[in-house]
Design a protein around this motif. Structure first.
Motif, PDB file in Angstrom:
ATOM      1  N   LYS A  68     -44.234  -2.731   4.231  1.00 35.13           N
ATOM      2  CA  LYS A  68     -43.606  -1.481   4.659  1.00 35.13           C
ATOM      3  C   LYS A  68     -42.395  -1.203   3.769  1.00 35.13           C
ATOM      4  N   PHE A  69     -42.304   0.022   3.291  1.00 35.67           N
ATOM      5  CA  PHE A  69     -41.189   0.376   2.430  1.00 35.67           C
ATOM      6  C   PHE A  69     -39.902   0.473   3.242  1.00 35.67           C
ATOM      7  N   THR A  70     -38.832  -0.061   2.667  1.00 40.17           N
ATOM      8  CA  THR A  70     -37.522  -0.014   3.315  1.00 40.17           C
ATOM      9  C   THR A  70     -36.535   0.855   2.539  1.00 40.17           C
ATOM     10  N   TYR A  71     -36.952   1.298   1.346  1.00 37.62           N
ATOM     11  CA  TYR A  71     -36.072   2.129   0.518  1.00 37.62           C
ATOM     12  C   TYR A  71     -36.925   2.889  -0.483  1.00 37.62           C
ATOM     13  N   ILE A  72     -36.524   4.147  -0.781  1.00 42.34           N
ATOM     14  CA  ILE A  72     -37.191   4.942  -1.803  1.00 42.34           C
ATOM     15  C   ILE A  72     -36.151   5.834  -2.489  1.00 42.34           C
ATOM     16  N   LEU A  73     -36.124   5.804  -3.800  1.00 39.12           N
ATOM     17  CA  LEU A  73     -35.270   6.686  -4.594  1.00 39.12           C
ATOM     18  C   LEU A  73     -36.179   7.385  -5.593  1.00 39.12           C
ATOM     19  N   ALA A  74     -36.299   8.701  -5.460  1.00 35.23           N
ATOM     20  CA  ALA A  74     -37.292   9.423  -6.255  1.00 35.23           C
ATOM     21  C   ALA A  74     -36.701  10.654  -6.928  1.00 35.23           C
ATOM     22  N   ASP A  75     -35.714  10.474  -7.783  1.00 30.74           N
ATOM     23  CA  ASP A  75     -35.226  11.648  -8.513  1.00 30.74           C
ATOM     24  C   ASP A  75     -34.823  11.333  -9.956  1.00 30.74           C
ATOM     25  N   TRP A  76     -35.319  10.196 -10.476  1.00 31.46           N
ATOM     26  CA  TRP A  76     -34.990   9.832 -11.853  1.00 31.46           C
ATOM     27  C   TRP A  76     -36.139  10.172 -12.797  1.00 31.46           C
ATOM     28  N   GLU A  77     -35.786  10.572 -14.021  1.00 35.29           N
ATOM     29  CA  GLU A  77     -36.785  10.907 -15.024  1.00 35.29           C
ATOM     30  C   GLU A  77     -37.465   9.661 -15.573  1.00 35.29           C
ATOM     31  N   GLY A  78     -38.639   9.827 -16.164  1.00 35.72           N
ATOM     32  CA  GLY A  78     -39.443   8.711 -16.627  1.00 35.72           C
ATOM     33  C   GLY A  78     -38.821   7.866 -17.717  1.00 35.72           C
ATOM     34  N   SER A  79     -37.904   8.442 -18.488  1.00 33.68           N
ATOM     35  CA  SER A  79     -37.290   7.684 -19.589  1.00 33.68           C
ATOM     36  C   SER A  79     -36.183   6.753 -19.113  1.00 33.68           C
ATOM     37  N   ALA A  80     -35.758   6.876 -17.871  1.00 36.09           N
ATOM     38  CA  ALA A  80     -34.660   6.047 -17.356  1.00 36.09           C
ATOM     39  C   ALA A  80     -35.120   4.603 -17.183  1.00 36.09           C
ATOM     40  N   SER A  81     -34.254   3.657 -17.530  1.00 34.79           N
ATOM     41  CA  SER A  81     -34.591   2.241 -17.410  1.00 34.79           C
ATOM     42  C   SER A  81     -34.494   1.795 -15.954  1.00 34.79           C
ATOM     43  N   ASP A  82     -35.240   0.743 -15.630  1.00 37.01           N
ATOM     44  CA  ASP A  82     -35.239   0.225 -14.257  1.00 37.01           C
ATOM     45  C   ASP A  82     -33.845  -0.228 -13.829  1.00 37.01           C
ATOM     46  N   SER A  83     -33.153  -0.939 -14.710  1.00 39.38           N
ATOM     47  CA  SER A  83     -31.833  -1.464 -14.357  1.00 39.38           C
ATOM     48  C   SER A  83     -30.830  -0.337 -14.124  1.00 39.38           C
ATOM     49  N   ARG A  84     -30.974   0.749 -14.865  1.00 40.87           N
ATOM     50  CA  ARG A  84     -30.068   1.884 -14.688  1.00 40.87           C
ATOM     51  C   ARG A  84     -30.292   2.540 -13.325  1.00 40.87           C
ATOM     52  N   ILE A  85     -31.549   2.638 -12.932  1.00 40.51           N
ATOM     53  CA  ILE A  85     -31.863   3.257 -11.641  1.00 40.51           C
ATOM     54  C   ILE A  85     -31.365   2.381 -10.492  1.00 40.51           C
ATOM     55  N   LEU A  86     -31.562   1.070 -10.609  1.00 43.35           N
ATOM     56  CA  LEU A  86     -31.076   0.176  -9.563  1.00 43.35           C
ATOM     57  C   LEU A  86     -29.561   0.241  -9.463  1.00 43.35           C
ATOM     58  N   ASP A  87     -28.882   0.295 -10.600  1.00 41.87           N
ATOM     59  CA  ASP A  87     -27.422   0.395 -10.588  1.00 41.87           C
ATOM     60  C   ASP A  87     -26.984   1.669  -9.866  1.00 41.87           C
ATOM     61  N   ASP A  88     -27.714   2.755 -10.088  1.00 38.52           N
ATOM     62  CA  ASP A  88     -27.400   4.004  -9.395  1.00 38.52           C
ATOM     63  C   ASP A  88     -27.618   3.849  -7.895  1.00 38.52           C
ATOM     64  N   ALA A  89     -28.725   3.187  -7.512  1.00 39.14           N
ATOM     65  CA  ALA A  89     -29.027   2.999  -6.085  1.00 39.14           C
ATOM     66  C   ALA A  89     -27.958   2.156  -5.398  1.00 39.14           C
ATOM     67  N   ILE A  90     -27.441   1.156  -6.106  1.00 36.36           N
ATOM     68  CA  ILE A  90     -26.421   0.271  -5.528  1.00 36.36           C
ATOM     69  C   ILE A  90     -25.108   1.002  -5.304  1.00 36.36           C
ATOM     70  N   HIS A  91     -24.759   1.901  -6.218  1.00 35.25           N
ATOM     71  CA  HIS A  91     -23.451   2.552  -6.160  1.00 35.25           C
ATOM     72  C   HIS A  91     -23.473   3.941  -5.534  1.00 35.25           C
ATOM     73  N   ARG A  92     -24.601   4.368  -5.047  1.00 36.52           N
ATOM     74  CA  ARG A  92     -24.656   5.650  -4.346  1.00 36.52           C
ATOM     75  C   ARG A  92     -23.911   5.565  -3.024  1.00 36.52           C
ATOM     76  N   GLN A  93     -23.609   6.731  -2.492  1.00 34.66           N
ATOM     77  CA  GLN A  93     -22.944   6.806  -1.197  1.00 34.66           C
ATOM     78  C   GLN A  93     -23.895   7.419  -0.176  1.00 34.66           C
ATOM     79  N   GLY A  94     -23.764   7.034   1.078  1.00 31.97           N
ATOM     80  CA  GLY A  94     -24.563   7.636   2.125  1.00 31.97           C
ATOM     81  C   GLY A  94     -25.970   7.080   2.205  1.00 31.97           C
TER      82      GLY A  94
END
Length: 357
Positions: free
Chosen positions: A142-168
């Motif tokens: 079962k999924f516990t998290y989904i972030l779906a607004d990054w473009e295909g060229s973005a690296s995995d580590s960059r997206i995770l860093d964004d997810a960690i530092h987001r608010q709300g």
């Protein structure tokens, strides 16, 4: 609010969202049949009639999408901090090494449709126009998290860093003392444990190979891969079931991200059907597992068992490379002392099974 009230409220919300979605879909289909399939000349030949039909379909499509997204707070729940039975019940491969692991994190590329001037940003490493989504799931797929607004060229580590530092609500939250398993595309950091790099890892590399792990790094990677495979299975099931995720849907990009979120919620909703009865059963099972854990000394919650020699899973060190080495050292010592573990070569999650309707 007591336990029964919580589940009654969650069930009511899910039922309301599904009824609303079904109703809007029925109304949309009725309008479609009247305006597009009717034998009236303007519906068949007039461009104006076609545009009106498309507009109505779009309106009801977005109404259905909005209704499904109402499931968000009840279908996409944070991971449980109680040790999962898959770990507690496997004392050869997973316990106590991964006892504070709550699931797995991975990214996945979904076909995207964007204007030509945006192709460069959305072109992934395979040359496909896509969005790069980040997901987390528990050991029940079962999924516990989904972030779906990054473009295909973005690296995995960059997206995770964004997810960690987001608010709300967009922030990925890892309970204190717990962590997710990630692949080698991510960095070792608090809350996220990756395999050793440049060492045999993926389960396919171990299939049809009688060679046993040569050292602690290979053994750690094998068991890490086997446990983390749950996210691969969940994503494969998601994509194979919801075909819209495999096509370039010509909707605005924001709508495309909402479609991905809706498919994730429907995935969880299907796995959570008859949730009141199922969760009552699971509560009994978990209570039995907790009692068994107390009998054999397994810790299944956040409370400290009081064993200082076995606290690396609870009091996670700042240095995650050292934390990883500590797990691998203990794992290798137990492995050498007990001989070849045949369970290491048996992957129960490798099959691409469908939902059990």
């Amino acid at each position: 609010m007591d336990f029964d009230d919580e589940h009654d409220e969650g069930y009511a919300k899910r039922r309301k969202a599904i009824i609303l979605g079904s109703a809007t879909a029925s109304i949309g289909a009725e309008h479609y049949s009247k305006m597009f399939l009717a034998k009236e000349p303007y519906c068949r030949d007039s461009l104006r009639g076609m545009k009106e039909t498309e507009s109505i379909i779009s309106v009801y499509f977005n109404l259905v999408l909005g209704a499904i997204l109402q499931l968000y707070p009840v279908s996409l729940k944070p991971p449980s901090t109680t040790m999962h039975q898959r770990i507690a019940g496997n004392r050869r491969s997973f316990y106590p090494y991964f006892r504070d692991c709550i699931g797995a994190v991975n990214s996945s590329h979904i076909h995207a449709w964007v204007p030509v001037n945006e192709h460069k940003r959305f072109r992934d490493r395979k040359g496909i126009i896509s969005q790069n989504i980040l997901t987390a799931c528990d050991f029940d797929s079962k999924f516990t998290y989904i972030l779906a607004d990054w473009e295909g060229s973005a690296s995995d580590s960059r997206i995770l860093d964004d997810a960690i530092h987001r608010q709300g609500a967009g922030k990925i939250v890892v309970p204190p003392g717990k962590y997710y398993l990630v692949d080698a595309g991510f960095a070792n950091q608090r809350g996220f444990l990756r395999p050793y790099q440049n060492v045999r890892y993926h389960l396919k590399e171990w299939e049809n190979n009688n060679q046993a792990p040569a050292d602690k790094n290979e053994l750690f990677n094998l068991r890490h891969s086997k446990l983390r495979n749950v996210i691969e299975h969940a994503l494969s099931l998601l994509k194979s079931t919801w075909k819209i995720m495999k096509s370039q849907s010509e909707y605005p990009y924001k709508t495309q991200t909402r479609i991905v979120q809706a498919c994730v919620l429907l995935h969880n909703h299907i796995l959570n059907r008859n949730t009141i009865e199922e969760e009552e059963f699971l509560d009994q099972e978990n209570a039995g597992a907790a009692m068994l854990g107390q009998q054999i000394g397994i810790q299944t919650n956040d409370e400290d068992a009081g064993d200082d020699s076995d606290k690396e899973g609870n009091d996670i060190a700042e240095d995650w490379e050292q934390f990883q080495d500590d797990i691998a050292d203990k794992m290798w010592a137990d492995y050498i002392g007990g001989g070849v573990d045949e369970d290491d070569y048996d992957d129960e999650d490798s099959s691409d099974e469908d939902y059990d309707f």
